[in-house]
Design a protein around this motif. Structure first.
Motif, mmCIF file in Angstrom:
data_model
loop_
_atom_site.group_PDB
_atom_site.id
_atom_site.type_symbol
_atom_site.label_atom_id
_atom_site.label_comp_id
_atom_site.label_asym_id
_atom_site.label_seq_id
_atom_site.Cartn_x
_atom_site.Cartn_y
_atom_site.Cartn_z
ATOM 1 N N ILE A 71 162.832 135.836 -0.101
ATOM 2 C CA ILE A 71 162.781 136.705 -1.093
ATOM 3 C C ILE A 71 162.748 138.085 -0.896
ATOM 4 C CG2 ILE A 71 161.238 137.222 -3.247
ATOM 5 C CD1 ILE A 71 162.348 134.331 -3.315
ATOM 6 N N PRO A 72 162.229 138.759 0.093
ATOM 7 C CA PRO A 72 162.511 140.289 0.078
ATOM 8 C C PRO A 72 163.668 140.897 0.318
ATOM 9 C CG PRO A 72 160.624 139.632 1.730
ATOM 10 C CD PRO A 72 161.387 138.233 1.191
ATOM 11 N N GLN A 73 164.461 140.035 0.920
ATOM 12 C CA GLN A 73 166.101 140.674 1.266
ATOM 13 C C GLN A 73 166.796 140.048 -0.012
ATOM 14 O OE1 GLN A 73 164.530 138.230 3.124
ATOM 15 N NE2 GLN A 73 165.804 136.993 3.788
ATOM 16 N N ALA A 74 166.491 139.309 -1.151
ATOM 17 C CA ALA A 74 167.279 138.830 -1.939
ATOM 18 C C ALA A 74 167.758 139.754 -2.972
ATOM 19 C CB ALA A 74 166.734 137.591 -2.604
ATOM 20 N N GLU A 75 168.885 139.926 -3.306
ATOM 21 C CA GLU A 75 169.467 140.807 -4.333
ATOM 22 C C GLU A 75 169.449 139.826 -5.556
ATOM 23 O OE1 GLU A 75 172.764 143.454 -2.633
ATOM 24 O OE2 GLU A 75 172.563 141.538 -1.158
ATOM 25 N N LEU A 76 169.525 138.669 -5.603
ATOM 26 C CA LEU A 76 169.783 137.663 -6.716
ATOM 27 C C LEU A 76 168.826 136.585 -6.287
ATOM 28 C CD1 LEU A 76 170.725 136.840 -9.679
ATOM 29 C CD2 LEU A 76 172.686 135.748 -8.459
ATOM 30 N N ILE A 77 167.737 136.157 -7.266
ATOM 31 C CA ILE A 77 166.891 135.076 -7.105
ATOM 32 C C ILE A 77 167.201 134.150 -8.432
ATOM 33 C CG2 ILE A 77 164.675 134.356 -7.016
ATOM 34 C CD1 ILE A 77 163.792 137.136 -6.239
ATOM 35 N N PHE A 78 167.824 132.821 -7.993
ATOM 36 C CA PHE A 78 168.367 132.006 -8.862
ATOM 37 C C PHE A 78 167.208 130.841 -8.899
ATOM 38 C CE2 PHE A 78 170.817 128.850 -10.998
ATOM 39 C CZ PHE A 78 171.441 129.357 -12.215
ATOM 40 N N ILE A 79 166.427 130.775 -10.055
ATOM 41 C CA ILE A 79 165.666 129.517 -10.168
ATOM 42 C C ILE A 79 166.332 128.459 -10.632
ATOM 43 C CG2 ILE A 79 163.625 128.642 -10.896
ATOM 44 C CD1 ILE A 79 162.385 131.326 -10.950
ATOM 45 N N ALA A 80 166.590 127.058 -9.684
ATOM 46 C CA ALA A 80 167.147 126.128 -10.294
ATOM 47 C C ALA A 80 166.893 124.688 -9.527
ATOM 48 C CB ALA A 80 168.684 126.117 -9.619
ATOM 49 N N GLY A 81 167.096 123.682 -10.398
ATOM 50 C CA GLY A 81 166.674 122.431 -9.745
ATOM 51 C C GLY A 81 165.171 121.965 -9.732
ATOM 52 N N LEU A 82 164.491 122.893 -10.531
ATOM 53 C CA LEU A 82 163.043 122.374 -10.422
ATOM 54 C C LEU A 82 162.651 122.070 -12.008
ATOM 55 C CD1 LEU A 82 160.336 125.168 -10.247
ATOM 56 C CD2 LEU A 82 162.687 125.796 -9.212
ATOM 57 N N PRO A 83 161.439 121.560 -12.206
ATOM 58 C CA PRO A 83 160.958 121.118 -13.507
ATOM 59 C C PRO A 83 160.482 122.350 -14.272
ATOM 60 C CG PRO A 83 160.180 119.445 -11.963
ATOM 61 C CD PRO A 83 160.922 120.394 -11.332
ATOM 62 N N ILE A 84 160.641 122.739 -15.384
ATOM 63 C CA ILE A 84 160.444 123.960 -16.148
ATOM 64 C C ILE A 84 158.928 124.220 -16.289
ATOM 65 C CG2 ILE A 84 160.261 122.646 -18.448
ATOM 66 C CD1 ILE A 84 162.243 125.917 -17.898
ATOM 67 N N HIS A 85 158.220 123.212 -16.306
ATOM 68 C CA HIS A 85 157.063 123.534 -16.045
ATOM 69 C C HIS A 85 156.240 124.001 -14.640
ATOM 70 C CE1 HIS A 85 156.973 119.340 -14.997
ATOM 71 N NE2 HIS A 85 155.837 119.565 -14.050
ATOM 72 N N HIS A 86 157.231 123.926 -13.528
ATOM 73 C CA HIS A 86 156.803 124.653 -12.476
ATOM 74 C C HIS A 86 157.279 126.091 -12.355
ATOM 75 C CE1 HIS A 86 155.512 121.091 -10.121
ATOM 76 N NE2 HIS A 86 156.535 120.438 -10.823
ATOM 77 N N ASN A 87 157.929 126.734 -13.493
ATOM 78 C CA ASN A 87 158.649 127.988 -13.285
ATOM 79 C C ASN A 87 157.432 128.859 -13.273
ATOM 80 O OD1 ASN A 87 161.114 127.293 -13.163
ATOM 81 N ND2 ASN A 87 161.512 127.708 -15.258
ATOM 82 N N PRO A 88 156.430 128.830 -13.910
ATOM 83 C CA PRO A 88 155.244 129.806 -13.933
ATOM 84 C C PRO A 88 154.665 129.795 -12.628
ATOM 85 C CG PRO A 88 155.148 128.622 -16.156
ATOM 86 C CD PRO A 88 156.214 128.192 -15.103
ATOM 87 N N THR A 89 154.412 128.798 -11.963
ATOM 88 C CA THR A 89 153.722 128.839 -10.461
ATOM 89 C C THR A 89 154.909 129.270 -9.599
ATOM 90 O OG1 THR A 89 152.327 126.769 -11.062
ATOM 91 C CG2 THR A 89 152.736 127.165 -8.904
ATOM 92 N N VAL A 90 155.977 129.020 -9.714
ATOM 93 C CA VAL A 90 157.098 129.407 -8.676
ATOM 94 C C VAL A 90 157.038 131.102 -8.733
ATOM 95 C CG1 VAL A 90 159.559 129.317 -8.172
ATOM 96 C CG2 VAL A 90 158.237 127.235 -8.505
ATOM 97 N N LEU A 91 156.974 131.506 -10.134
ATOM 98 C CA LEU A 91 157.281 133.133 -10.262
ATOM 99 C C LEU A 91 156.117 133.647 -9.615
ATOM 100 C CD1 LEU A 91 158.912 132.946 -13.722
ATOM 101 C CD2 LEU A 91 160.100 133.799 -11.628
ATOM 102 N N ARG A 92 154.916 133.126 -9.792
ATOM 103 C CA ARG A 92 153.607 133.725 -9.363
ATOM 104 C C ARG A 92 153.884 133.629 -7.651
ATOM 105 N NH1 ARG A 92 151.194 131.612 -13.886
ATOM 106 N NH2 ARG A 92 150.726 129.484 -12.844
ATOM 107 N N THR A 93 154.219 132.609 -7.088
ATOM 108 C CA THR A 93 154.464 132.410 -5.816
ATOM 109 C C THR A 93 155.362 133.352 -5.058
ATOM 110 O OG1 THR A 93 153.827 130.063 -5.843
ATOM 111 C CG2 THR A 93 154.985 130.980 -3.818
ATOM 112 N N ILE A 94 156.518 133.931 -5.867
ATOM 113 C CA ILE A 94 157.460 134.675 -5.209
ATOM 114 C C ILE A 94 157.422 136.190 -5.602
ATOM 115 C CG2 ILE A 94 159.233 132.774 -4.995
ATOM 116 C CD1 ILE A 94 160.568 134.221 -7.326
ATOM 117 N N LYS A 95 156.506 136.251 -6.707
ATOM 118 C CA LYS A 95 156.291 137.675 -7.178
ATOM 119 C C LYS A 95 155.884 138.599 -6.180
ATOM 120 C CE LYS A 95 154.077 140.548 -10.725
ATOM 121 N NZ LYS A 95 153.312 140.638 -11.867
#
Length: 122
Positions: A71-95
């Motif tokens: 994540i630190p070196q990413a210029e674009l982070i694309f969230i794909a291929g996971l159930p939509i209800h996981h997005n808030p948890t994933v966003l908290r994890t990568i933030k």
């Protein structure tokens, strides 16, 4: 450009392979990196009007379950291929690993079934 694709579902190898084939450095962040081979990412194309190749296979730089590695070196982070209800948890994890002061940092979502309403709570 360094692109990190977050997820492990059907759209992840498609987006990762297309980005790597276009010359970008690509990392995949997934719960199960052992299920992936960074030297063989791709898909079979059934829409020859979209792309003339019947299959695209390529390599990515990294497949990991550790956001600190991609994540630190990413210029674009694309969230794909996971159930939509996981997005808030994933966003908290990568933030904590995102440098919000970096110019050009982008975040994209591939929304499938469901809605993006849960994102507003993040």
């Amino acid at each position: 450009m360094h692109i990190t694709v977050v997820g492990g579902g059907n759209s992840t190898p498609i987006f990762a392979a297309l980005a790597a084939d276009a010359g970008h450095t690509v990392s995949i962040l997934t719960r199960r990196p052992e299920a992936w081979n960074k030297d063989d990412i791709g898909f079979v194309n059934e829409d020859l009007e979209y792309m003339p190749q019947t299959e695209l296979r390529t390599k990515v730089a990294l497949v990991t379950s550790d956001p600190a590695l991609c994540i630190p070196q990413a210029e674009l982070i694309f969230i794909a291929g996971l159930p939509i209800h996981h997005n808030p948890t994933v966003l908290r994890t990568i933030k904590p690993h995102m440098d919000m002061s970096r110019l050009g940092l982008g975040l994209g979502l591939a929304l499938g079934l469901g809605s993006g309403s849960g994102l507003a709570q993040t």
